[in-house]
Write a protein that holds these residues in place. Sequence first.
Motif, PDB file in Angstrom:
ATOM      1  N   LEU A 107       6.958  -5.308  -8.957  1.00  0.00           N
ATOM      2  CA  LEU A 107       5.913  -4.299  -8.755  1.00  0.00           C
ATOM      3  C   LEU A 107       4.530  -4.876  -9.038  1.00  0.00           C
ATOM      4  O   LEU A 107       3.549  -4.495  -8.401  1.00  0.00           O
ATOM      5  CB  LEU A 107       6.170  -3.070  -9.619  1.00  0.00           C
ATOM      6  CG  LEU A 107       7.184  -2.075  -9.044  1.00  0.00           C
ATOM      7  CD1 LEU A 107       7.319  -0.863  -9.966  1.00  0.00           C
ATOM      8  CD2 LEU A 107       6.771  -1.604  -7.643  1.00  0.00           C
ATOM      9  N   ASN A 108       4.469  -5.796  -9.978  1.00  0.00           N
ATOM     10  CA  ASN A 108       3.180  -6.453 -10.230  1.00  0.00           C
ATOM     11  C   ASN A 108       2.728  -7.257  -9.018  1.00  0.00           C
ATOM     12  O   ASN A 108       1.529  -7.263  -8.682  1.00  0.00           O
ATOM     13  CB  ASN A 108       3.268  -7.364 -11.461  1.00  0.00           C
ATOM     14  CG  ASN A 108       2.826  -6.635 -12.722  1.00  0.00           C
ATOM     15  OD1 ASN A 108       1.914  -5.804 -12.684  1.00  0.00           O
ATOM     16  ND2 ASN A 108       3.482  -6.922 -13.832  1.00  0.00           N
ATOM     17  N   LEU A 166      -0.992  -7.476  -4.631  1.00  0.00           N
ATOM     18  CA  LEU A 166      -1.193  -7.580  -3.176  1.00  0.00           C
ATOM     19  C   LEU A 166      -1.999  -6.391  -2.665  1.00  0.00           C
ATOM     20  O   LEU A 166      -2.922  -6.538  -1.858  1.00  0.00           O
ATOM     21  CB  LEU A 166       0.164  -7.669  -2.460  1.00  0.00           C
ATOM     22  CG  LEU A 166       0.142  -7.741  -0.930  1.00  0.00           C
ATOM     23  CD1 LEU A 166      -0.742  -8.882  -0.427  1.00  0.00           C
ATOM     24  CD2 LEU A 166       1.558  -7.904  -0.372  1.00  0.00           C
ATOM     25  N   HIS A 167      -1.640  -5.208  -3.160  1.00  0.00           N
ATOM     26  CA  HIS A 167      -2.394  -4.022  -2.740  1.00  0.00           C
ATOM     27  C   HIS A 167      -3.855  -4.114  -3.202  1.00  0.00           C
ATOM     28  O   HIS A 167      -4.784  -3.873  -2.419  1.00  0.00           O
ATOM     29  CB  HIS A 167      -1.749  -2.757  -3.296  1.00  0.00           C
ATOM     30  CG  HIS A 167      -2.634  -1.560  -3.144  1.00  0.00           C
ATOM     31  ND1 HIS A 167      -2.941  -1.020  -1.911  1.00  0.00           N
ATOM     32  CD2 HIS A 167      -3.331  -0.834  -4.049  1.00  0.00           C
ATOM     33  CE1 HIS A 167      -3.773  -0.008  -2.078  1.00  0.00           C
ATOM     34  NE2 HIS A 167      -4.025   0.130  -3.352  1.00  0.00           N
ATOM     35  N   ALA A 168      -4.052  -4.451  -4.457  1.00  0.00           N
ATOM     36  CA  ALA A 168      -5.417  -4.473  -5.007  1.00  0.00           C
ATOM     37  C   ALA A 168      -6.271  -5.507  -4.279  1.00  0.00           C
ATOM     38  O   ALA A 168      -7.392  -5.214  -3.846  1.00  0.00           O
ATOM     39  CB  ALA A 168      -5.370  -4.780  -6.498  1.00  0.00           C
ATOM     40  N   LEU A 169      -5.727  -6.706  -4.108  1.00  0.00           N
ATOM     41  CA  LEU A 169      -6.552  -7.763  -3.514  1.00  0.00           C
ATOM     42  C   LEU A 169      -6.740  -7.551  -2.018  1.00  0.00           C
ATOM     43  O   LEU A 169      -7.803  -7.890  -1.476  1.00  0.00           O
ATOM     44  CB  LEU A 169      -5.949  -9.143  -3.803  1.00  0.00           C
ATOM     45  CG  LEU A 169      -5.998  -9.548  -5.278  1.00  0.00           C
ATOM     46  CD1 LEU A 169      -5.494 -10.970  -5.458  1.00  0.00           C
ATOM     47  CD2 LEU A 169      -7.400  -9.415  -5.872  1.00  0.00           C
ATOM     48  N   SER A 170      -5.755  -6.978  -1.340  1.00  0.00           N
ATOM     49  CA  SER A 170      -6.019  -6.748   0.085  1.00  0.00           C
ATOM     50  C   SER A 170      -6.984  -5.577   0.261  1.00  0.00           C
ATOM     51  O   SER A 170      -7.736  -5.541   1.242  1.00  0.00           O
ATOM     52  CB  SER A 170      -4.732  -6.588   0.912  1.00  0.00           C
ATOM     53  OG  SER A 170      -3.853  -5.689   0.319  1.00  0.00           O
ATOM     54  N   ARG A 173       0.834  -1.209   0.000  1.00  0.00           N
ATOM     55  CA  ARG A 173       0.000   0.000   0.000  1.00  0.00           C
ATOM     56  C   ARG A 173       0.869   1.260   0.000  1.00  0.00           C
ATOM     57  O   ARG A 173       0.494   2.279  -0.578  1.00  0.00           O
ATOM     58  CB  ARG A 173      -0.917  -0.019   1.223  1.00  0.00           C
ATOM     59  CG  ARG A 173      -1.982   1.064   1.201  1.00  0.00           C
ATOM     60  CD  ARG A 173      -3.007   0.846   2.316  1.00  0.00           C
ATOM     61  NE  ARG A 173      -3.928   1.957   2.383  1.00  0.00           N
ATOM     62  CZ  ARG A 173      -4.983   2.121   1.597  1.00  0.00           C
ATOM     63  NH1 ARG A 173      -5.257   1.218   0.681  1.00  0.00           N
ATOM     64  NH2 ARG A 173      -5.777   3.168   1.715  1.00  0.00           N
ATOM     65  N   THR A 174       2.017   1.189   0.634  1.00  0.00           N
ATOM     66  CA  THR A 174       2.919   2.337   0.627  1.00  0.00           C
ATOM     67  C   THR A 174       3.409   2.618  -0.789  1.00  0.00           C
ATOM     68  O   THR A 174       3.477   3.780  -1.216  1.00  0.00           O
ATOM     69  CB  THR A 174       4.101   2.088   1.584  1.00  0.00           C
ATOM     70  OG1 THR A 174       3.582   1.795   2.884  1.00  0.00           O
ATOM     71  CG2 THR A 174       5.017   3.298   1.666  1.00  0.00           C
ATOM     72  N   TYR A 175       3.746   1.566  -1.527  1.00  0.00           N
ATOM     73  CA  TYR A 175       4.097   1.758  -2.937  1.00  0.00           C
ATOM     74  C   TYR A 175       2.920   2.368  -3.706  1.00  0.00           C
ATOM     75  O   TYR A 175       3.086   3.302  -4.492  1.00  0.00           O
ATOM     76  CB  TYR A 175       4.496   0.416  -3.577  1.00  0.00           C
ATOM     77  CG  TYR A 175       5.981   0.109  -3.480  1.00  0.00           C
ATOM     78  CD1 TYR A 175       6.533  -0.427  -2.309  1.00  0.00           C
ATOM     79  CD2 TYR A 175       6.845   0.367  -4.546  1.00  0.00           C
ATOM     80  CE1 TYR A 175       7.887  -0.708  -2.209  1.00  0.00           C
ATOM     81  CE2 TYR A 175       8.209   0.094  -4.460  1.00  0.00           C
ATOM     82  CZ  TYR A 175       8.726  -0.441  -3.293  1.00  0.00           C
ATOM     83  OH  TYR A 175      10.075  -0.713  -3.196  1.00  0.00           O
ATOM     84  N   ALA A 176       1.745   1.837  -3.462  1.00  0.00           N
ATOM     85  CA  ALA A 176       0.562   2.337  -4.178  1.00  0.00           C
ATOM     86  C   ALA A 176       0.359   3.822  -3.904  1.00  0.00           C
ATOM     87  O   ALA A 176       0.163   4.627  -4.828  1.00  0.00           O
ATOM     88  CB  ALA A 176      -0.670   1.543  -3.750  1.00  0.00           C
ATOM     89  N   VAL A 231      -4.226 -13.460  -1.264  1.00  0.00           N
ATOM     90  CA  VAL A 231      -3.461 -12.466  -0.482  1.00  0.00           C
ATOM     91  C   VAL A 231      -2.365 -13.172   0.322  1.00  0.00           C
ATOM     92  O   VAL A 231      -1.214 -12.732   0.354  1.00  0.00           O
ATOM     93  CB  VAL A 231      -4.388 -11.647   0.443  1.00  0.00           C
ATOM     94  CG1 VAL A 231      -3.578 -10.795   1.416  1.00  0.00           C
ATOM     95  CG2 VAL A 231      -5.303 -10.750  -0.388  1.00  0.00           C
ATOM     96  N   GLY A 232      -2.723 -14.289   0.934  1.00  0.00           N
ATOM     97  CA  GLY A 232      -1.729 -15.056   1.680  1.00  0.00           C
ATOM     98  C   GLY A 232      -0.604 -15.536   0.781  1.00  0.00           C
ATOM     99  O   GLY A 232       0.580 -15.467   1.127  1.00  0.00           O
TER     100      GLY A 232
END
Lengths: 669, 669
Positions: free
Chosen positions: B593-594, B599-603, B361-364, B630-631
């Motif tokens: 990055l993908n 991970l960001h999108a699904l969490s 999320r920080t990257y996002a 996510v896991g």
Amino acid sequence: MPTPVPEKSEDEVPAPTTDKGYRQPEVDVAAMRAVLDGHYAEVRDLVRANLAEHAQILRDEEKMTTADFRERVKDVVVMMAETGQTGMGFPEAYGGGGDIGASIAAFETLAMGDLSVLVKVGVQFGLFGGAILQLGTKTHHDAHLADLVSGRTMGCFAMTESGHGSNVQALGTVAAYDTATQEFVITTPDDASRKDYIGNAAAHAELAAVFAQLEVDGERHGVHAFVVPIREGGRVLDGVRIEDCGPKMGLNGVDNGRIWFDGVRVPRTALLNQFAEVTPEGRYLSPIDNPNKRFFTMLGTLVQGRVCVGGAGINAAKVALTIATRYAVRRRQFEATSPEEEQVLLDYGMHQRRLLPLVARTYALHFAQEVVAGQLHHVFSGETDDEHGRRMLESRAAATKALGTWHATRTIQECREACGGAGYISENRFAALKADTDVFTTFEGDNHVLLQLVAKGLLTDYAGEFEDMDQLGMARFVAGLAVETVVERTSVHKLVQSVRDLLPGGDTWDQEAGLLDPNYQLAMLRFREEHMIGGVARRLKRGIDQGQNPGAVFSRVQDHVIAAARAHSERLVLEAFVAKTAALPDGDLKVALNLLCDLHALSTIEADRAWFMEHGRLSSARSKAISREVGSLCRKVRPLAVDLVDAFGVPEEMLRSPELLTWTETGPA
Amino acid sequence: MPTPVPEKSEDEVPAPTTDKGYRQPEVDVAAMRAVLDGHYAEVRDLVRANLAEHAQILRDEEKMTTADFRERVKDVVVMMAETGQTGMGFPEAYGGGGDIGASIAAFETLAMGDLSVLVKVGVQFGLFGGAILQLGTKTHHDAHLADLVSGRTMGCFAMTESGHGSNVQALGTVAAYDTATQEFVITTPDDASRKDYIGNAAAHAELAAVFAQLEVDGERHGVHAFVVPIREGGRVLDGVRIEDCGPKMGLNGVDNGRIWFDGVRVPRTALLNQFAEVTPEGRYLSPIDNPNKRFFTMLGTLVQGRVCVGGAGINAAKVALTIATRYAVRRRQFEATSPEEEQVLLDYGMHQRRLLPLVARTYALHFAQEVVAGQLHHVFSGETDDEHGRRMLESRAAATKALGTWHATRTIQECREACGGAGYISENRFAALKADTDVFTTFEGDNHVLLQLVAKGLLTDYAGEFEDMDQLGMARFVAGLAVETVVERTSVHKLVQSVRDLLPGGDTWDQEAGLLDPNYQLAMLRFREEHMIGGVARRLKRGIDQGQNPGAVFSRVQDHVIAAARAHSERLVLEAFVAKTAALPDGDLKVALNLLCDLHALSTIEADRAWFMEHGRLSSARSKAISREVGSLCRKVRPLAVDLVDAFGVPEEMLRSPELLTWTETGPA
């Protein structure tokens, strides 16, 4: 993807009075406070009076140097000890009150004031005093209790080490028995084994209860506790090195330090020998053969600390909620309902949603805490002391501590934000509340580690083998059982069975029951718990059956383990609240508590509604209905909110916040 | 209620390598850092070097008195100003760098260090300097810019008042024009109208940009800004009263104060007259007729502050994540996979779940911040400056600020807890990070108020009327529209349309698309946003159609309003991340990055999966599949975690935490 169709069920804006015939209860603040204070009202009032008397310390913290503030905190602790407040849990023969339940109530209430005082009291009387009382025998009691109860002798509790943290069984400090001199030689072998974050160590403690690996003739017998002098007349003794931990996020009135021991010799009688003994000639004796079991029995006597910290978290949350709720009915913001007047914050739907479920949850946790404190009292007063009762108590204490301290962190943060920029000014209490309580989630057992302990109990049955097992062993053990066996052993399984009898109707039971029926609410939480425990057991079993490393399997399902333990804990909390409310006589108080209990139950279900939908226990329509009902309950609780927080009985002197609480239309009153 | 049946879909413990053919990428830290630093790598490195040079200030904070620390912070600010770092956004003619984008990048990076320095820089160069630059004209620029850019003259930004907070339009300070002397007379009519929490006011500011109700001949023209001298040679001027706000939760290196004005006279030219003018003879002139529009135009020029604070939150979170992640690969806890060795924290599934989605999320948010900072640069450099562009920018700045600062609060807390007791020691950075960032959610616009602003834009269309409307007006306006009109006006509606073309298949589209398809992920967030905006419009309409008070209706749907704005903000963030990743050349960086983007999108979807199930966009099976994915993504990111946080480029000197980061098996290295 279809164009979204307006859905009746969610778009309905209910008219202001949806419930015909609903009559708003009136909350008699004194009567509600009596319900909350319960059996220990008198002790709580003693603490409230002491807090008010020493209220100046809240201001001192902002102005004094750390060194001065530490002395000030120590002085207040000793003055409070003189009133009998802090010694409630010790035998009367040594100047104590002889009432364990009273000692918990006193400690909880102390959390409404300065929290350095609270933690110093916890270290001195709970941890250090508790170790002498529970792990020591008459020799130690006679030697130390009277002095420590009065505060004449300060002590510390030297368990945690830098390199081991929550894994106490693995700590590195050694106490080797020297038969020639009949002494133990205490040594810190490396920096990972130095004692760390030890409260009272940097400045005040003269004695330490030191946890070390007991060694006789090169043979290790596991972790035991010893009374070790570390200071005399303020001077650190030879062989002991103490370093100040330095500034901390909060609790800077407590002198935390690090301790190294370099071959410090103490007499054979320094061993706190309630559960094990070394004879003069060097024979190790213990009534408990299994070393693992012995370790957990010793540790188990310290459960009081966890019960205390959980209660402290809940009571610190009360302070934050009292300030934020009172502020929210004074502060006006923007013209919302009328162009002439700004609206008070608590009339905003979002603001109600932010604060009122937290008020309800605070009540719920308060009553859950009352249950665990009562159990502690019974077990430690010897009324119901058996192996199974101890395990149940330890599990319940861990569960309540985790939920209570997380609740404190979350509630204080939300309340701070709900007071805007004013919440950031130290005078308005949130700065200290936040900084001081932050470590509650970590000390006296890290919350995640505690919830794993709870889960271990659930998976392997409290009565039995669990204290003997590490994670690998536990994973292997569970894998060896039928999943049904695991589930059938849990107490929740029997409850779920009875729910089936109570609410017949097959798969549709949850559709027919009323949302406000406590049996429905409890059934939901019980179902979740049972299902999650079964899920963890199945996952462990399957992973190990597939030949994977048990530890790796455990690690991978760890979030499910924690979730199952949380589900269990939430069920216990709701049961306590429902039982308390049901036992009240009919009347406005009961109506008000029922509103809060419903709000707590439904917002708990709402928070995990995804899980209930995923597991077929909620339809999407019913899930939305729950969210609507939470909103509706918030509106019903709104007019009672100030009375409900006033019933917490936080002394006015502890609120400070003059500008938050006495502000009028034209400025501070 | 049926006995729970084991469900294949959820109990499957995937074998360690589920994805055949998946090859773990290697992260070239320098290359990844270049991607993150982007266009402004050079400026960011200048700031990093300055931070390292003044690293001692992190230690000074713990030891100095508040008074000394304030001076120290001021000195560092002036020294940094000398390097050009803090003046990037001002015209070169006045000693600035003439590059607004660079000024944002510099400010963001500064958030990796002491945050009192950051906030003092923000007050001096962003708020005070920004007011002179944006609201003033050449006279003011010539008089003040060179001195303030160099730090020779310190100023403050006197907007907020005690009694009004976020409702700036309602503030009470009056600036009445006296035609006889051609002066404005500035007066604080009551204590609710005193200026409050004003940074730089208690000790250092010589000038203040004062916001007051402009009055000519008894007629009010709304809020305007004036340059008012408040100190000379350290002495507070006559007619001005300043009080220190006292100790705060954090940021105690910033001298916050309260200011009262008692008939303070300033010349007519003290009015910052970019958008309005009073002629010598007392005629009020403005190129913007509508007073509401004028107010929002003036306020709009200050959007840079919000962009800066959002970026600061994101960068403070990077510091916390760098420490917690590095600690988690050093610290061992319990024997999990092997009886011989304790397992490192980051190999625990729960620990991965706690930290790695926050890294993603920080990257996002970093890339979303890059987009809004770029827009700001374009608009304020005059490249794309039009009414609609400004509104879009303001909305986007509000959205990013809210998400970025909430992210900071949440991330720093989680990282603190993930470092256990050690996280509580001040030396280990979390104490200051937590205390100093806590007010970010409140200042430069309270996050909830900002999200309401975003929602107003969504409901009424940015281009049009929204800046003229209060909440009552907005509720009435929306009620007058067809719901379809509201939805069709939003940019997301067009995007949803195009998704329909992209992923045909009627109601089953979400069942067929791959979870890791960014089009699927974006479609989910777009659908949610559109549906929520429509829901709010329908709710407002229905309530008002039923004859309820528009303000009361708004209050009741307020949580939906906030939720819609959040959904909008989340969509913008994900779009930024997806676009950034898609634009990279193929290779390991892109693969990494993908993973993070997935991970960001699904969490993000997982966090609100209840909503998606309630609205028919997720089946329960697919919802569980998302949690499993996510896991699985966490396990894939795990080996890259340290490189990913190292790529943030936090200077080593800013991490401190010697014991957290250099700990070895036997103690601190």
